[in-house]
Design a protein around this motif. Structure first.
Motif, PDB file in Angstrom:
ATOM      1  N   LYS B  47     -12.890  25.127  13.414  1.00 52.65           N
ATOM      2  CA  LYS B  47     -14.056  25.870  12.944  1.00 52.65           C
ATOM      3  C   LYS B  47     -14.843  25.068  11.922  1.00 52.65           C
ATOM      4  O   LYS B  47     -16.067  25.174  11.866  1.00 52.65           O
ATOM      5  CB  LYS B  47     -13.614  27.215  12.354  1.00 52.65           C
ATOM      6  N   THR B  50     -16.773  22.511  13.945  1.00 50.06           N
ATOM      7  CA  THR B  50     -17.855  23.068  14.769  1.00 50.06           C
ATOM      8  C   THR B  50     -18.865  23.823  13.905  1.00 50.06           C
ATOM      9  O   THR B  50     -19.641  24.619  14.409  1.00 50.06           O
ATOM     10  CB  THR B  50     -17.302  24.029  15.843  1.00 50.06           C
ATOM     11  N   ARG B  75     -24.760  21.290  16.206  1.00 51.06           N
ATOM     12  CA  ARG B  75     -24.695  22.368  17.197  1.00 51.06           C
ATOM     13  C   ARG B  75     -25.354  21.994  18.519  1.00 51.06           C
ATOM     14  O   ARG B  75     -25.062  22.581  19.553  1.00 51.06           O
ATOM     15  CB  ARG B  75     -25.348  23.633  16.626  1.00 51.06           C
ATOM     16  N   TYR B  80     -18.026  23.733  22.430  1.00 52.47           N
ATOM     17  CA  TYR B  80     -16.878  24.350  21.753  1.00 52.47           C
ATOM     18  C   TYR B  80     -16.296  25.430  22.641  1.00 52.47           C
ATOM     19  O   TYR B  80     -17.025  26.265  23.164  1.00 52.47           O
ATOM     20  CB  TYR B  80     -17.343  24.928  20.414  1.00 52.47           C
ATOM     21  N   MET B  81     -15.010  25.374  22.808  1.00 55.34           N
ATOM     22  CA  MET B  81     -14.330  26.410  23.576  1.00 55.34           C
ATOM     23  C   MET B  81     -13.305  27.043  22.638  1.00 55.34           C
ATOM     24  O   MET B  81     -12.271  26.456  22.358  1.00 55.34           O
ATOM     25  CB  MET B  81     -13.643  25.745  24.768  1.00 55.34           C
ATOM     26  N   PRO B  82     -13.623  28.227  22.091  1.00 49.54           N
ATOM     27  CA  PRO B  82     -12.716  28.847  21.125  1.00 49.54           C
ATOM     28  C   PRO B  82     -11.397  29.239  21.789  1.00 49.54           C
ATOM     29  O   PRO B  82     -11.317  29.351  23.012  1.00 49.54           O
ATOM     30  CB  PRO B  82     -13.464  30.103  20.668  1.00 49.54           C
ATOM     31  N   SER B  86     -14.459  33.735  24.866  1.00 47.85           N
ATOM     32  CA  SER B  86     -15.611  34.252  24.121  1.00 47.85           C
ATOM     33  C   SER B  86     -16.893  34.280  24.935  1.00 47.85           C
ATOM     34  O   SER B  86     -17.973  34.177  24.393  1.00 47.85           O
ATOM     35  CB  SER B  86     -15.852  33.416  22.880  1.00 47.85           C
TER      36      SER B  86
END
Lengths: 375, 299
Positions: B47, B50, B75, B80-82, B86
């Motif tokens: 986090k 990102t 950004r 980003y793959m949490p 999501s």
């Protein structure tokens, strides 16, 4: 611009896919409008009455029959004693007890006065005061009659008596004092506002709860794009609801539409913008949908009770009246009633437009400021 | 220039120190693994990188941009793959992909070459709602959405957690292919067996980095004698070995026990001792250390 369009499109797809929300947005408010407008009446009817007639004379029977003829009262019983009548009030079978004392008629002729007792159950204040007032009216007219009847000289005297002022009322803008004409426009405003507030309050929270907001936050979407993307669909829904509600109001209740619909819709747009700001602000503050729901509930109750829909703002204490200024529903109800019933023009409700515009700016600034892409 | 540069990063939540004094860098085009158990601080670090969290101390750069000052630039260039799925569950596969392509100002067609291998598997379900996909398919869709704007750096936070073994293997195949496109990949996983699939790994535990190296070097660095042992009674064997003075650590490892000794005891003498204790069908071999052995040793 293309991004914004896509966000709006996405919101619409999601709204129309949600099988619970769609009927909640259309059918339920219309049903509420119908039920509330029929049921939530300020008129007092069906007052339960007990008459204790201890005189049992011609006059006392005349009073009783006069009251019986009124459709506002239901004569529950003629208990022989005051004690029994008290019992009826205690058990909730009587709202008002009218006691005619013994020798009522006799005293009237002898002393030219007569006394009657009214006992009113004031647990429901409105029912008590309005009911008692009706009853007093009946007795008053009865009084007039028997005075002329009993003392014929009075009739002669009246012809020569000094001129008296007589007050005649005329109810403007709602000549028949139709309760529905008064309530439907107000309820419409209230429903549109509440629904939009609740829907928006739940919206961003929902994305946070599901986790989609995390994915959105790492994208180059700008704050205003995101917020505006959330607002536009709900503005549409609110306007749609108002349109449907107005049509339903016209068809079902035949509400008068005296003023310009343009003013109504322009105001609705402005008002919903303000309300959306509140909703989004709540949404940003809350972590879960449950929290959002409770915060909205808190505001909704205050907004509804203090919007002048059920109790006139003018009769609130001065302090409370100031609290209605930031209440968008209060303005909405006022504008709806003024324009629809009275035919107010834009200039007449310009004050409400101005205040609402300020509210819209304040609430939406709060919404944008409180939305953080970084935690 | 390194794709990711992390210097003295600290972050705590209340009294909990989530990550402390993290330092490492990831080279451009590298497939870097962050290996550690749940709660080690992997997601916090993701986090921060990102731009979703601001570190208490230290600074980090992604493709040369500072995660705090240049967060807007970052950004645009990261995927980003949490850890938690999501995407919009009520939107279809196609709609999700379209949405993310659009908000990054691109189109599916433009970067189709990147996601082609993955997308062909999703294509039969393209009108299905994302929420109705299987776990493996969800991961593939999430990867597609993270890739659709051709990111320079890809952050995958536990992409294979909760996914079946076959899908996991497929997923790592895909990552290797993406690496060939020159994309830097930082991936975290709690599965030690996936560590060997990375070029370099960092072992992380309780917010601290234990070791950073290639998986080969890390396993080679294990200098203590290691045996794999089994007998007819697995559980009794574990209990008996735990009581022996020569045992430094013994852990179940598949069908064998991995025994680390603290002295130069030969496998024959261990076998004799165990026979005395009544074990039969004893099998004992010298073992090669795995990442898990190293990890448990460092803990």
């Amino acid at each position: 611009m293309r991004k914004l369009f896509y966000i709006v499109q996405k919101e619409f797809i999601q709204i129309f896919r949600n099988k619970a929300i769609l009927p909640l947005m259309t059918v339920v408010p219309i049903m509420q409008l119908i039920v509330l407008s029929f049921a939530a009446s300020n008129e007092v009817r069906n007052v339960q009455l007990a008459i204790v007639d201890q005189d049992n004379s011609e006059y006392s029977r005349l009073i009783t029959s006069k009251i019986k003829n009124s459709d506002r009262f239901i004569l529950m019983d003629n208990p022989p004693s005051v004690k029994l009548a008290d019992g009826m009030m205690q058990s909730g079978n009587a709202d008002i007890i009218l006691t005619i004392p013994p020798q009522f008629e006799k005293n009237f002729f002898k002393n030219k006065t007569g006394e009657i007792q009214l006992l009113v159950n004031a647990i429901n204040g409105q029912q008590a005061t309005v009911g008692a007032a009706y009853l007093a009216q009946i007795i008053q007219s009865f009084n007039q009659e028997i005075r002329l009847d009993a003392v014929p000289q009075l009739a002669v005297m009246k012809q020569f008596s000094s001129p008296q002022l007589r007050i005649e009322n005329s109810n403007w803008y709602n000549p028949d004092l139709s309760y529905k004409d008064f309530m439907v426009p107000g309820i419409l405003g209230e429903l549109a506002t509440l629904l939009v507030m609740l829907l928006t309050a739940m919206n961003i929270v929902r994305e946070r709860e599901i986790g989609t907001i995390e994915q959105i936050n790492v994208t180059p979407i700008k704050k205003w794009q995101f917020i505006l993307g959330k607002m536009i669909p709900f503005l549409f829904i609110g306007m749609f609801l108002l349109t449907v509600g107005m049509i339903a109001g016209k068809l079902i209740f035949d509400i008068p539409i005296v003023g310009s619909l343009w003013v109504i819709f322009a105001y609705c747009l402005l008002n919903l913008t303000a309300v959306l700001g509140i909703g989004l602000f709540i949404s940003n503050l809350a972590d879960t949908q449950q929290q959002a729901m409770f915060i909205t509930f808190f505001f909704a109750i205050i907004f509804i009770l203090m919007c002048g829909l059920f109790t006139p703002i003018e009769s609130m204490p001065k302090m409370a009246q100031y609290f209605t200024i930031p209440n968008p529903i209060a303005h909405f109800v006022h504008v709806m009633r003024s324009v629809l019933l009275k035919g107010s023009e834009f200039s007449d409700v310009a004050y409400n437009f101005k205040v609402t515009a300020v509210l819209a700016v304040v609430f939406n600034s709060l919404a944008i400021l409180s939305y953080r892409k970084v935690s | 220039m390194n794709a990711i540069e992390i210097k003295n990063i600290n972050k705590s939540f209340g009294d909990t120190q989530a990550v402390s004094d993290i330092n490492f860098s990831v080279k451009k085009g590298e497939l870097f693994g962050l290996i550690g158990p749940d709660g080690a601080g992997k997601s916090t670090l993701f986090k921060i990188l990102t731009t979703l969290l601001i570190p208490d101390e230290g600074n980090a750069t992604v493709s040369g941009f500072d995660t705090v000052k240049d967060y807007k630039r970052i950004r645009k260039i990261i995927g980003y793959m949490p850890g938690k799925f999501s995407l919009y569950q009520d939107l279809s596969v196609q709609e999700n992909l379209n949405f993310f392509a659009t908000i990054f100002g691109t189109t599916i067609e433009k970067n189709y070459h990147l996601i082609k291998d993955i997308y062909v598997q999703l294509e039969p379900f393209k009108n299905r709602r994302a929420g109705k996909l299987s776990g493996g398919m969800k991961q593939k869709l999430a990867l597609c959405c993270a890739l659709i704007h051709e990111p320079e750096v890809l952050f995958l936070d536990e992409p294979t957690t909760g996914v079946d073994a076959v899908s996991r293997a497929e997923f790592w195949e895909m990552l290797k292919r993406l690496k060939a496109h020159g994309i830097t990949i930082l991936v975290s996983t709690p599965y030690m067996d996936e560590a060997s699939l990375c070029e370099r790994i960092a072992l992380i535990q309780e917010g601290k980095i234990l070791q950073i190296d290639t998986p080969q070097n890390i396993t080679n660095s294990y200098s203590k004698p290691l045996f794999e042992i089994k007998s007819h009674d697995f559980y009794q064997l574990l209990k008996d070995l735990r009581e022996e003075p020569f045992t430094e650590r013994v852990e179940p490892f598949g069908e064998y026990l991995h025994l680390t000794t603290n002295s130069d005891i030969s496998s024959n003498s261990i076998s004799e001792i165990l026979e005395k204790k009544g074990h039969t069908q004893i099998e004992i071999n010298q073992a090669i250390a795995s990442i898990e052995d190293v990890f448990l040793d460092l803990m």
